[in-house]
Design an enzyme around this catalytic site. Structure first.
Site: not given
Ligand code: SF4
Length: 347
Positions: A95, A108, A115, A119, A122, A338
């Site tokens: 995206e 962005c 990923c 996190c 996220c 975000c």
């Molecule tokens: S916020 Fe999401 S995309 Fe960014 S480093 Fe952490 S897990 Fe990865």
């Protein structure tokens, strides 16, 4: 995973592209023209390259089709934010998000499929990790989003803050940055290009040495005990290590401060003590703190604090002389804000 595909012109900054054109038997100056047509003018077809002979257009088009990614869908938020879902040649969804504001339009871009950093707040992290994007797949997001942008609000800023951790794909990111800031390619001012990291400490100074970008650090907590939970990478590179690395980077100056992203999460990192610890951590470092109310999403039990708590947190920082903004979320109604990017139907 599929085999590595052949390089595409969008994988290379102009000097290398000139060599690739020469290797194919075409004059090097045609590479400059190619970049001008594709990046600066944003053509979507070789037919539009009117200063090229028709035979050359056909020859190069057969060798290198212009598109690397397919655009599947573009959603427009009530606030004007536009999110595109794009698909790679090997079938993965990624995206890119365009955020028009009064004085700029920020794109962005994503750097990985999923990923690996997981996190906890996220949606991308919840997807797991599939693979790094190639430079051409990063650059093609910019090409497609140039066409998605309203003509009166062209892209002025690019942030590497979409899906993925850019510093785990540093070589591809740096090459994409070279194309973004090349005056004969996209021609974006270097200070308008920002690379974000969750804190991949060993890669920070090499990035800043290689490309003159702004750095954003996803901090999200001022105490290791909290950051360990929110950003598991903190267990490898803790706050002391991260902050001392930033302090030692000569590229971080008052003219090019580091941006700290701090997602405010109700009852997790939003106390007065958290704010004071944050003040102590960043004291003396040229920086700006962006507070972001957490976006609720299906993969997390957390949400944003109340307005009063956020104002209080911001007030603490502000009174201590820290430059701080409270960023209102954009595009939350289309999962473009975000921490919400997940390309939910990705292959
Ligand atoms: S916020 Fe999401 S995309 Fe960014 S480093 Fe952490 S897990 Fe990865």
């Amino acid at each position: 995973m599929s085999e590595t595909p052949e390089p595409h012109p969008k994988d290379f900054a102009r000097p290398a592209l000139r060599e690739h054109f020469a290797a194919e038997g075409w004059p090097k100056y045609r590479a400059d023209q190619w970049a001008a047509w594709v990046y600066a003018r944003g053509v979507s077809s070789y037919d539009e390259m009117t200063d090229w002979p028709v035979e050359l257009r056909a020859e190069v088009a057969e060798r290198w089709p212009l598109d690397v990614l397919a655009v599947e869908d573009v959603q427009v938020s009530s606030d004007g934010t536009r999110k595109a879902r794009l698909r790679t040649a090997d079938g993965h969804g990624i995206e890119a998000v365009l955020i028009p504001e009064a004085e700029r339009t920020t794109l962005c871009v994503s750097t990985q499929v999923g990923c690996p950093l997981a996190c906890s707040f996220c949606a991308t992290g919840a997807m797991g990790f599939t693979r790094n994007l190639r430079t051409s797949e990063i650059v093609d997001q910019v090409c497609h989003m140039k066409a998605v942008a309203a003509p009166e609000a062209p892209i002025t800023n690019v942030v590497f803050m979409g899906m993925g951790e850019p510093l785990l794909n540093r070589a591809a990111v740096e090459e994409a940055v070279h194309l973004l800031i090349d005056q004969k390619s996209f021609g974006i001012a270097p200070r308008r290009v920002t690379v974000s990291t969750a804190g991949v400490v060993p890669q920070i100074e090499p990035l800043l040495e290689a490309v003159p970008v702004s750095l954003a650090v996803s901090l999200h907590a001022s105490r290791d005990s909290v950051r360990d939970l929110l950003v598991p990478l903190n267990k490898k590179f803790n706050l002391d290590e991260l902050l001392s690395t930033l302090r030692s980077c000569p590229q971080i100056t008052k003219r090019r401060p580091v941006f700290f992203e701090y997602t405010l999460i109700d009852g997790v990192n939003d106390s007065v003590e958290d704010a004071r610890e944050l003040i102590a951590r960043v004291r003396g470092l040229p920086c700006k703190v962006n507070l972001i109310p957490m976006n609720a999403h299906a993969d997390s039990p957390h949400g944003p604090p109340s307005e009063a708590v956020m104002d209080h947190f911001m007030g603490e920082l502000s009174r201590a002389g820290v430059t701080v903004t409270l960023r209102r979320n954009r595009g939350a109604d289309i999962d473009a804000a975000c921490g919400q990017l997940a390309a939910r139907d990705a292959a």
